[in-house]
Design an enzyme around this catalytic site. Structure first.
Site, PDB file in Angstrom:
ATOM      1  N   GLN A  86     -17.868 -24.500  16.704  1.00  0.00           N
ATOM      2  CA  GLN A  86     -17.450 -22.444  16.938  1.00  0.00           C
ATOM      3  C   GLN A  86     -16.801 -23.197  18.183  1.00  0.00           C
ATOM      4  OE1 GLN A  86     -20.217 -19.859  15.092  1.00  0.00           O
ATOM      5  NE2 GLN A  86     -21.510 -22.255  14.651  1.00  0.00           N
ATOM      6  N   ASN A  87     -17.261 -24.412  18.775  1.00  0.00           N
ATOM      7  CA  ASN A  87     -17.025 -23.914  20.395  1.00  0.00           C
ATOM      8  C   ASN A  87     -16.067 -24.037  20.874  1.00  0.00           C
ATOM      9  OD1 ASN A  87     -19.889 -23.602  20.572  1.00  0.00           O
ATOM     10  ND2 ASN A  87     -20.400 -25.388  20.839  1.00  0.00           N
ATOM     11  N   VAL A  88     -15.265 -23.648  21.992  1.00  0.00           N
ATOM     12  CA  VAL A  88     -13.579 -23.664  22.303  1.00  0.00           C
ATOM     13  C   VAL A  88     -14.017 -24.360  23.682  1.00  0.00           C
ATOM     14  CG1 VAL A  88     -13.097 -21.502  21.618  1.00  0.00           C
ATOM     15  CG2 VAL A  88     -14.217 -21.484  23.969  1.00  0.00           C
ATOM     16  N   HIS A 104     -13.137 -22.036  16.210  1.00  0.00           N
ATOM     17  CA  HIS A 104     -12.031 -20.852  17.277  1.00  0.00           C
ATOM     18  C   HIS A 104     -11.427 -20.428  18.331  1.00  0.00           C
ATOM     19  CE1 HIS A 104     -16.082 -18.844  16.101  1.00  0.00           C
ATOM     20  NE2 HIS A 104     -15.758 -18.273  14.911  1.00  0.00           N
TER      21      HIS A 104
HETATM   22  P1  OAD Z   1     -25.117 -17.580  19.588  1.00  0.00           P
HETATM   23  O1  OAD Z   1     -24.869 -17.736  21.640  1.00  0.00           O
HETATM   24  O2  OAD Z   1     -24.922 -17.027  18.714  1.00  0.00           O
HETATM   25  O3  OAD Z   1     -25.899 -18.856  19.803  1.00  0.00           O
HETATM   26  C1  OAD Z   1     -26.627 -20.228  20.709  1.00  0.00           C
HETATM   27  C2  OAD Z   1     -27.284 -21.211  19.166  1.00  0.00           C
HETATM   28  O4  OAD Z   1     -27.758 -21.829  20.158  1.00  0.00           O
HETATM   29  C3  OAD Z   1     -29.351 -20.460  19.504  1.00  0.00           C
HETATM   30  O5  OAD Z   1     -29.192 -20.018  18.364  1.00  0.00           O
HETATM   31  C4  OAD Z   1     -29.666 -20.985  20.347  1.00  0.00           C
HETATM   32  O6  OAD Z   1     -30.965 -20.428  19.887  1.00  0.00           O
HETATM   33  C5  OAD Z   1     -29.614 -21.945  20.457  1.00  0.00           C
HETATM   34  N1  OAD Z   1     -29.913 -23.332  21.394  1.00  0.00           N
HETATM   35  C6  OAD Z   1     -30.360 -22.441  23.292  1.00  0.00           C
HETATM   36  N2  OAD Z   1     -30.378 -23.526  23.596  1.00  0.00           N
HETATM   37  C7  OAD Z   1     -29.716 -25.141  23.058  1.00  0.00           C
HETATM   38  C8  OAD Z   1     -30.124 -25.866  23.231  1.00  0.00           C
HETATM   39  N3  OAD Z   1     -30.346 -26.727  24.453  1.00  0.00           N
HETATM   40  N4  OAD Z   1     -29.940 -26.762  21.558  1.00  0.00           N
HETATM   41  C9  OAD Z   1     -29.497 -26.777  20.599  1.00  0.00           C
HETATM   42  N5  OAD Z   1     -29.679 -25.135  20.694  1.00  0.00           N
HETATM   43  C10 OAD Z   1     -29.462 -24.396  21.498  1.00  0.00           C
HETATM   44  O7  OAD Z   1     -24.044 -18.966  19.580  1.00  0.00           O
HETATM   45  P2  OAD Z   1     -23.094 -19.174  18.660  1.00  0.00           P
HETATM   46  O8  OAD Z   1     -23.787 -19.362  17.326  1.00  0.00           O
HETATM   47  O9  OAD Z   1     -21.807 -20.589  18.882  1.00  0.00           O
HETATM   48  O10 OAD Z   1     -17.065 -17.056  19.385  1.00  0.00           O
HETATM   49  O11 OAD Z   1     -22.005 -18.104  18.282  1.00  0.00           O
HETATM   50  C11 OAD Z   1     -21.411 -17.889  17.408  1.00  0.00           C
HETATM   51  C12 OAD Z   1     -19.890 -17.170  17.536  1.00  0.00           C
HETATM   52  O12 OAD Z   1     -20.038 -16.264  18.497  1.00  0.00           O
HETATM   53  C13 OAD Z   1     -19.116 -17.919  19.015  1.00  0.00           C
HETATM   54  O13 OAD Z   1     -18.433 -19.568  18.971  1.00  0.00           O
HETATM   55  C14 OAD Z   1     -17.745 -17.260  19.623  1.00  0.00           C
HETATM   56  C15 OAD Z   1     -19.542 -15.965  20.042  1.00  0.00           C
HETATM   57  O14 OAD Z   1     -19.059 -14.275  20.061  1.00  0.00           O
HETATM   58  C16 OAD Z   1     -15.907 -16.298  19.809  1.00  0.00           C
HETATM   59  O15 OAD Z   1     -16.506 -15.969  21.018  1.00  0.00           O
HETATM   60  C17 OAD Z   1     -14.797 -16.040  18.459  1.00  0.00           C
END
Ligand code: OAD
Length: 229
Positions: A86-88, A104
């Site tokens: 999902q990372n850009v 994304h």
């Molecule tokens: P989130 O910010 O929603 O979630 C990040 C996750 O990473 C959380 O569950 C944290 O607990 C975890 N985390 C934090 N630090 C970490 C580490 N060092 N190692 C492992 N995990 C860790 O981000 P996404 O789930 O990627 O979309 O969000 C999904 C989408 O929402 C993104 O692609 C973006 C966003 O809005 C768009 O912009 C279209």
């Protein structure tokens, strides 16, 4: 070769210095989604949208893959590895992973607002008003915004269905359709979820939760998978 599918989110790149979205101090605490990451924002105030992505892109030129990204590469010795992210950012590619599908979009790419099939890779961080495609249309970030379709979802679902092992890393599983990918994975397939706050999923069979950061949890799981299979 067994097919090993990895779904990654912002937590994968957190230890490289890229902010996540929904953690405290995350990007969505500092910015409003509807002002920087939606088609309406682009229509009303493209400069603000561009500034937001220019800052992200500038940072991307300054960061590096972490131990988590790097360790995923060694899985390719023994598995047919497909990463769905999902990372850009491009940190999986820079670490050396061969098959990366971006759900994304990609921060370093821009596309024509008139001819969406015209996609370009930027070699610096700045996109400006007045930067156009060869047919004269303004370029926009090649990002899937909220309210837009996810063109790669069909392909991602197909890949998830074929998984023999499924690994989820660093995502809050809050954003659909990406979060629904795990439900395409066959029930009997072993699934792993590495995230320090991995409490977002329930009702998934054969799921092992690893409540660790990617920088530790991923190399550890990779070693285990390489040893056992
Ligand atoms: P989130 O910010 O929603 O979630 C990040 C996750 O990473 C959380 O569950 C944290 O607990 C975890 N985390 C934090 N630090 C970490 C580490 N060092 N190692 C492992 N995990 C860790 O981000 P996404 O789930 O990627 O979309 O969000 C999904 C989408 O929402 C993104 O692609 C973006 C966003 O809005 C768009 O912009 C279209």
């Amino acid at each position: 070769m067994k097919k090993l599918v990895v779904l990654t989110g912002a937590g994968m790149s957190a230890e490289s210095g890229i902010s996540t979205f929904r953690d405290s101090n995350g990007l969505w605490e500092k910015y409003r989604i509807e002002e920087v990451a939606s088609p309406i924002a682009w229509e009303n105030d493209p400069e603000t949208v561009m500034r937001f992505y220019n800052l992200r892109r500038k940072q991307l030129f300054e960061v590096h893959p972490n131990e988590g990204h790097k360790s995923l590469v060694s899985l390719e010795d023994k598995f047919d590895v497909q990463i769905i992210t999902q990372n850009v950012d491009d940190l999986h590619e820079r670490a050396g992973s061969s098959n990366v599908l971006h759900l994304h979009g990609e921060l370093k790419k821009v596309r024509s607002t008139g001819y969406p099939e015209l996609i370009y890779t930027l070699d610096n961080w700045e996109l400006k008003i007045g930067d156009t495609c060869e047919k004269g249309h303004q370029l926009r970030p090649h990002i899937v915004w909220f309210g837009e379709g996810v063109p790669m979802m069909g392909k991602a679902a197909e890949i998830a269905e074929q998984a023999d092992i499924f690994v989820v890393i660093g995502t809050s599983m809050a954003v659909y359709p990406a979060a629904g990918l795990i439900s395409y994975v066959k029930q009997d397939v072993p699934k792993y979820y590495i995230d320090p706050k991995a409490f977002h999923v329930s009702g998934i069979s054969n799921l092992k939760i690893i409540s660790e950061k990617a920088g530790n949890g991923v190399p550890r799981l990779v070693n285990e998978l390489l040893k056992n299979d």
